[in-house]
Enzyme design. Structure first.
Site, short mmCIF file in Angstrom:
data_model
loop_
_atom_site.label_atom_id
_atom_site.label_comp_id
_atom_site.label_asym_id
_atom_site.label_seq_id
_atom_site.Cartn_x
_atom_site.Cartn_y
_atom_site.Cartn_z
N TRP A 13 0.88 -1.14 0.11
CA TRP A 13 -0.01 0.06 -0.08
C TRP A 13 0.96 1.25 0.00
CZ3 TRP A 13 -1.69 3.07 4.75
CH2 TRP A 13 -2.94 3.70 4.35
N ASP B 21 -0.49 -5.10 9.49
CA ASP B 21 -1.35 -3.90 8.97
C ASP B 21 -2.78 -4.69 8.74
OD1 ASP B 21 -3.17 -2.34 8.07
OD2 ASP B 21 -1.68 -1.28 6.25
N LYS C 123 -13.25 -0.39 6.08
CA LYS C 123 -13.66 -1.37 4.92
C LYS C 123 -14.57 -2.23 5.62
CE LYS C 123 -9.83 0.03 3.05
NZ LYS C 123 -9.38 0.70 1.85
N1 KET Z 1 -3.66 -0.54 5.15
C1 KET Z 1 -3.99 -0.75 4.01
C2 KET Z 1 -3.27 -2.04 3.69
C3 KET Z 1 -4.91 0.06 3.40
O1 KET Z 1 -5.10 -0.67 2.10
C4 KET Z 1 -5.51 1.08 3.55
C5 KET Z 1 -6.35 1.75 2.72
C6 KET Z 1 -5.17 1.53 4.83
C7 KET Z 1 -4.27 0.71 5.77
C8 KET Z 1 -5.74 2.71 5.51
O2 KET Z 1 -7.07 2.75 5.52
P1 KET Z 1 -7.69 3.72 6.47
O3 KET Z 1 -8.76 4.32 5.80
O4 KET Z 1 -6.88 4.77 7.36
O5 KET Z 1 -8.31 2.86 7.66
N2 KET Z 1 -6.50 1.58 1.83
C9 KET Z 1 -7.42 2.11 0.57
C10 KET Z 1 -7.77 3.78 0.79
C11 KET Z 1 -6.42 4.70 1.08
O6 KET Z 1 -5.51 4.59 0.13
O7 KET Z 1 -6.62 5.33 1.76
C12 KET Z 1 -6.81 2.00 -0.83
O8 KET Z 1 -5.78 1.52 -1.04
O9 KET Z 1 -7.72 2.24 -1.80
#
Ligand code: KET
Length: 479
Positions: free
Chosen positions: A208, A289, A325
């Site tokens: 990510w 993560d 999610k």
């Molecule tokens: N870790 C991973 C692996 C991840 O894909 C995301 C979000 C996050 C943490 C953080 O999410 P949060 O909303 O802070 O709980 N991924 C999606 C959104 C983004 O990039 O912020 C994505 O990859 O589309």
């Protein structure tokens, strides 16, 4: 004040500042000039030596001028020299998508769940929990403690590790509420940067994108280990093991608990066991993560396999959890950071230091989202219904995998597309090249990240044919 109007200039003349004295000779009332202004044009210096006259022209413009007294200098910002920042590689896709007026446009960029009607989804259990919270007049909006809502922290820990996990029972885990996954990673990173003996973190390739930005902010050096094999579109297990072996003893190793982003490729349980043994043998520190618990298999416990096995061997680790999610709480920013420690005493010390990290960063976390999660997780009926809704989301994504795969097969699109079925979680790492991605955006208004990742959760039955047209055209005609 330097008033310079480009439309006043000509090849023979250059514009000159409009000074107080010249202004007053044009307009002596001292009142603001509303709809017109004068521009003083002077001949070039060499002509001026010949005694060129000052020319006065009137130009029209539509902004009120300030009064004479304040007409001193155009504001100059201290930020003028900043370079223009690029859009974020993931969230920037949505920015571009929102600007596109074409009605056929399709956003497969950000990992955000959509229904088969293409709409965002607020889970029914979340609506119910919110309704209860709003109706409860005994609730206040007081500050939470620095570490967040106690019930939320306890339930988050139990959700991740299992309520009867030995580390939970022995009070060896300290959990603090965080600002979703990102904020929890950031606090964990800051803590590691301040207190851990080997400030180097190894992340998978690819990972990510934000991982590469979060950890250096905390003073950690980011290195990488092989993870994905483009040839097989699967795990490069041998490469991963070699790189972990070669990494320094004590290094921090970033691991995705499940549904690896962006590849959708996870190690098998027996591979996880080998990875764990190697990491433990080298005294490395696993930093997990968990952004997709429940999204990989539809089963919260099955998806926690890797995490729980690492926590069960008595070793220490960090975990950043997100409810963005799996409970659809994206914008509520709800998450947690857990530190599994060798002893309960160490866990207490860690918690104290985490408070010192959090307090000057954002003082304490927000209440509403954490209260929703705590309500859902603490009531058997809501918990049961949440699991069913979560399974429904995971199943719809799997259904989309089959629909896309079948449609590509039927279309005879060149290439092997079995990885669409094999990959796990929200994303398919398509293997489409950057030029193909750009082509699909230009011609078909299909938006995805530049690495060819598509969010299967953004796809619906109705939009599969459009995506297949785009992929087919791109694969046949763009290198
Ligand atoms: N870790 C991973 C692996 C991840 O894909 C995301 C979000 C996050 C943490 C953080 O999410 P949060 O909303 O802070 O709980 N991924 C999606 C959104 C983004 O990039 O912020 C994505 O990859 O589309």
């Amino acid at each position: 004040m330097v008033l310079s109007f480009l439309n006043c200039t000509s090849s023979q003349t250059r514009h000159r500042p409009l000074t107080h004295s010249s202004l007053s000779s044009i307009h002596s009332t001292g009142r603001p000039l509303i709809s017109s202004a004068a521009c003083i044009l002077q001949p070039e210096d060499k002509e001026q030596k010949g005694g060129g006259d000052i020319a006065v022209r009137t130009v029209f413009f539509f902004l009120p001028l300030p009064t004479m007294a304040s007409a001193q200098a155009m504001p100059i910002s201290v930020w003028e020299k900043l370079t223009e920042a690029p859009e974020d590689a993931i969230l920037g896709v949505t920015v571009a998508y929102n600007k596109d007026p074409n009605p056929v446009k399709l956003n497969l960029g950000v990992g955000a769940y959509r229904t088969d009607e293409g709409k965002p989804l607020v889970l029914e259990v979340v609506r119910q929990a919110e309704a209860r919270l709003v109706a409860d007049r005994s609730r206040y909006k007081e500050y939470l403690p620095i570490v967040g809502l106690a019930a939320f922290n306890k339930l988050s820990k139990e959700l991740a590790f299992g309520a009867d996990h030995p580390a939970v029972v022995a009070n060896r885990i300290t959990t603090v509420q965080g600002l979703s996954g990102t904020g929890s990673l950031r606090v964990g990173a800051e803590f590691m940067g301040q207190h851990y003996h080997t400030p180097i973190i190894y992340v998978p390739v690819p990972t990510w994108g934000n991982h590469n930005k979060i950890f250096p902010k905390a003073g950690l050096k980011v290195q990488s280990y092989r993870y994905y094999d483009p040839a097989t579109r699967g795990l490069n297990f041998t490469g991963m093991m070699e790189d972990l072996k070669a990494a320094p003893d004590g290094a921090i190793i970033l691991l995705h608990v499940c549904a690896h982003n962006p590849t959708g490729v996870d190690p098998l349980p027996e591979q996880w066991d080998a990875i764990r043994q190697l990491i433990r043998a080298k005294g490395q520190f696993p930093f997990f993560d968990s952004a997709y618990q429940g999204f990989a298999s539809g089963d919260l416990d099955a998806d926690a396999y890797a995490l729980r096995s690492f926590a069960a061997d008595g070793g220490e680790l960090a975990l950043a959890q997100s409810y963005a999610k799996n409970m659809g709480l994206y914008g509520e920013r709800v998450g947690a950071l857990s530190m599994v420690c060798a002893t309960a005493a160490a866990a207490k010390l860690v918690e104290g230091q985490l408070k010192l990290v959090i307090r000057p960063m954002y003082s304490s976390p927000p209440l509403h989202g954490a209260a929703i999660v705590a309500t859902v997780l603490s009531e058997e009926k809501l918990l049961h219904d949440w699991k069913a809704e979560l399974k429904g989301m995971a199943d719809r994504i799997i259904e989309m995998r089959h629909k896309l795969y079948d449609a590509l097969l039927q279309r005879g699109t060149p290439g092997d597309w079995t990885h669409i079925l094999k990959q796990i979680g929200m994303f398919t790492f398509t293997g489409l090249t950057k030029p193909q991605v750009d082509f699909m955006r230009e011609k078909y208004h299909v938006y995805m990240t530049g690495d060819g990742r598509i969010s299967m959760a953004g796809l619906s039955t109705a939009t599969v044919p459009h995506l297949v047209n785009a992929i087919d055209d791109a694969v046949r005609n763009i290198a």
